[in-house]
Design a protein around this motif. Structure first.
Motif, PDB file in Angstrom:
ATOM      1  N   ARG A 138       0.834  -1.210   0.000  1.00 28.48           N
ATOM      2  CA  ARG A 138       0.000   0.000   0.000  1.00 28.48           C
ATOM      3  C   ARG A 138       0.870   1.262   0.000  1.00 28.48           C
ATOM      4  O   ARG A 138       0.551   2.239  -0.676  1.00 28.48           O
ATOM      5  N   GLN A 139       1.953   1.234   0.763  1.00 30.95           N
ATOM      6  CA  GLN A 139       2.843   2.407   0.799  1.00 30.95           C
ATOM      7  C   GLN A 139       3.465   2.657  -0.570  1.00 30.95           C
ATOM      8  O   GLN A 139       3.723   3.804  -0.950  1.00 30.95           O
ATOM      9  N   ALA A 140       3.681   1.585  -1.327  1.00 30.08           N
ATOM     10  CA  ALA A 140       4.258   1.721  -2.666  1.00 30.08           C
ATOM     11  C   ALA A 140       3.208   2.107  -3.701  1.00 30.08           C
ATOM     12  O   ALA A 140       3.548   2.384  -4.858  1.00 30.08           O
ATOM     13  N   GLY A 141       1.929   2.105  -3.297  1.00 31.47           N
ATOM     14  CA  GLY A 141       0.863   2.453  -4.236  1.00 31.47           C
ATOM     15  C   GLY A 141       0.291   1.263  -4.973  1.00 31.47           C
ATOM     16  O   GLY A 141      -0.269   1.422  -6.067  1.00 31.47           O
ATOM     17  N   ILE A 142       0.398   0.081  -4.379  1.00 28.62           N
ATOM     18  CA  ILE A 142      -0.109  -1.143  -5.006  1.00 28.62           C
ATOM     19  C   ILE A 142      -1.199  -1.738  -4.125  1.00 28.62           C
ATOM     20  O   ILE A 142      -0.991  -1.939  -2.918  1.00 28.62           O
ATOM     21  N   ARG A 143      -2.358  -2.010  -4.705  1.00 26.71           N
ATOM     22  CA  ARG A 143      -3.409  -2.688  -3.953  1.00 26.71           C
ATOM     23  C   ARG A 143      -2.974  -4.127  -3.696  1.00 26.71           C
ATOM     24  O   ARG A 143      -2.614  -4.837  -4.637  1.00 26.71           O
ATOM     25  N   PRO A 144      -2.983  -4.603  -2.471  1.00 21.16           N
ATOM     26  CA  PRO A 144      -2.575  -5.986  -2.190  1.00 21.16           C
ATOM     27  C   PRO A 144      -3.340  -7.014  -3.016  1.00 21.16           C
ATOM     28  O   PRO A 144      -2.788  -8.050  -3.398  1.00 21.16           O
ATOM     29  N   GLU A 145      -4.611  -6.718  -3.331  1.00 19.81           N
ATOM     30  CA  GLU A 145      -5.412  -7.656  -4.119  1.00 19.81           C
ATOM     31  C   GLU A 145      -4.869  -7.799  -5.534  1.00 19.81           C
ATOM     32  O   GLU A 145      -5.087  -8.823  -6.190  1.00 19.81           O
ATOM     33  N   ALA A 146      -4.151  -6.780  -6.008  1.00 14.76           N
ATOM     34  CA  ALA A 146      -3.669  -6.792  -7.394  1.00 14.76           C
ATOM     35  C   ALA A 146      -2.704  -7.935  -7.645  1.00 14.76           C
ATOM     36  O   ALA A 146      -2.691  -8.516  -8.728  1.00 14.76           O
ATOM     37  N   ILE A 147      -1.897  -8.270  -6.651  1.00 17.31           N
ATOM     38  CA  ILE A 147      -0.889  -9.307  -6.884  1.00 17.31           C
ATOM     39  C   ILE A 147      -1.484 -10.704  -6.838  1.00 17.31           C
ATOM     40  O   ILE A 147      -0.793 -11.681  -7.120  1.00 17.31           O
ATOM     41  N   GLU A 148      -2.784 -10.790  -6.499  1.00 17.50           N
ATOM     42  CA  GLU A 148      -3.457 -12.085  -6.535  1.00 17.50           C
ATOM     43  C   GLU A 148      -3.957 -12.404  -7.935  1.00 17.50           C
ATOM     44  O   GLU A 148      -4.301 -13.542  -8.237  1.00 17.50           O
ATOM     45  N   ASP A 149      -4.021 -11.398  -8.786  1.00 20.44           N
ATOM     46  CA  ASP A 149      -4.492 -11.582 -10.171  1.00 20.44           C
ATOM     47  C   ASP A 149      -3.312 -11.359 -11.106  1.00 20.44           C
ATOM     48  O   ASP A 149      -2.926 -10.220 -11.374  1.00 20.44           O
TER      49      ASP A 149
END
Length: 342
Positions: A29-40
């Motif tokens: 999140r701090q890097a600007g990435i939604r954690p859910e994004a890396i699941e797809d």
């Protein structure tokens, strides 16, 4: 040019951070990435956010070789369909060529290339200049990329594949011995490129278990999505086509448009939607190749001008003055990495 990358690039990230005693979600999140994004694995994330996530994890957990460690958890699968076409290529060389051709489907921010030179070949990984200029530090992303490339080579060739040498363009984040233990070969830092050298006959080895029918299907799929989801495929494909066509002198707008089954005006309009023009792409490719050849070869200038598709050496010299602020001879003298003839 958009700087996105498939979220598969973060395969293994959460597990590695957890193994170091950290929590991956706050870092993402701090890097600007939604954690859910890396699941797809089919989702795209900003390339700059990936670099930030790696840098944060390395600093937060005092793990200077974080990128290198993460690479051991990755392989062809992170590339999605591009990895499939590599896995089902007829030879290792064919696999790397195909992966390089369609790399924009994984990320338009990067490109790879293999150059043969007799009994050795050089693998180059490159962050495109427009993207790299936006990054503060490329150590972690560079080491992840090179380590993942090694994993891909080993999946294509065999687990016993070892490079002859490795080149890092940056100051190593960890002790040099860490890299030499990882790659099992000599590693040199602060070089002009990121990559490794290996025996060229490796490229002729067949890829075990490849299926030509699968390769054909995936090739048709990838060829049909030029300019697709990421939105930057066409400029990258045009750039690759121009690079191959320069020495043949068949790099006119009409020639290249025909290779994409497009009318020349249609090609120009589509390139314009990406913020570039056909002439800008030609100039960018010539600039890159001229710099490389002047630094790394003793090729006569007349021959180099011909290789770059110039009809006259004087036109090449004018371009060099515009690119480098000096003549090609002066640029070579200032940057040459090969002995020059007296």
């Amino acid at each position: 040019m958009s700087s996105l990358i498939r979220s598969g690039c973060l395969t293994g990230f959460s597990a590695l951070v957890s193994s170091l005693g950290g929590e991956p979600e706050p870092l993402l999140r701090q890097a600007g990435i939604r954690p859910e994004a890396i699941e797809d694995p089919d989702e795209y994330i900003p390339y700059r956010a990936l670099v930030t996530a790696l840098d944060l994890a390395a600093a937060r957990h005092d793990c200077p070789d974080f990128g290198l460690r993460l690479s051991t958890r990755q392989g062809l699968d992170i590339l999605g369909p591009v990895g499939v076409i590599g896995r089902h290529a007829t030879s290792v060389g064919d696999a790397i060529d195909a992966i390089g051709r369609f790399m924009y489907q994984y990320s338009p921010a990067i490109e790879i290339a293999v150059e043969r030179a007799g009994e050795v070949a050089d693998y180059h990984f490159r962050i495109r200049p427009r993207v790299q200029r936006t990054l503060v530090d490329v150590a972690q992303i560079g080491e992840l990329s090179l380590g993942a490339s090694l994993q891909i080579f080993r999946m294509l060739i065999g687990a016993d594949f070892v490079p002859l040498s490795v080149s890092l363009p940056h100051r190593p984040a960890a002790p040099l011995a860490t890299y030499e233990a990882h790659f099992d070969c000599h590693v040199t830092a602060r070089q002009d490129h990121l990559g490794f050298r290996f025996a060229s006959d490796t490229l002729d080895r067949p890829v075990e278990g490849s299926d030509p029918a699968v390769r054909k299907l995936v090739l048709e799929y990838l060829s049909g999505v030029v300019g697709g989801a990421v939105g930057s495929g066409l400029p990258t494909e045009v750039r690759s086509t121009v690079k191959r066509a320069l020495p043949t002198r068949r790099f006119g707008l009409e020639d290249v448009a025909e290779s994409f089954s497009l009318h020349p005006r249609t090609l120009q309009r589509q390139l314009a939607t990406h913020g570039t023009t056909y002439q800008e792409i030609i100039d960018e490719v010539r600039h890159e190749l001229a710099d490389r050849y002047l630094r790394t070869t003793a090729m006569p200038l007349a021959q180099l001008a011909d290789v770059l598709g110039y009809s006259e050496q004087s036109s090449f010299s004018r371009s060099c003055r515009r690119w480098f602020g000096c003549s090609p001879q002066a640029h070579r003298a200032a940057t040459a990495q090969v002995p020059l003839s007296p």
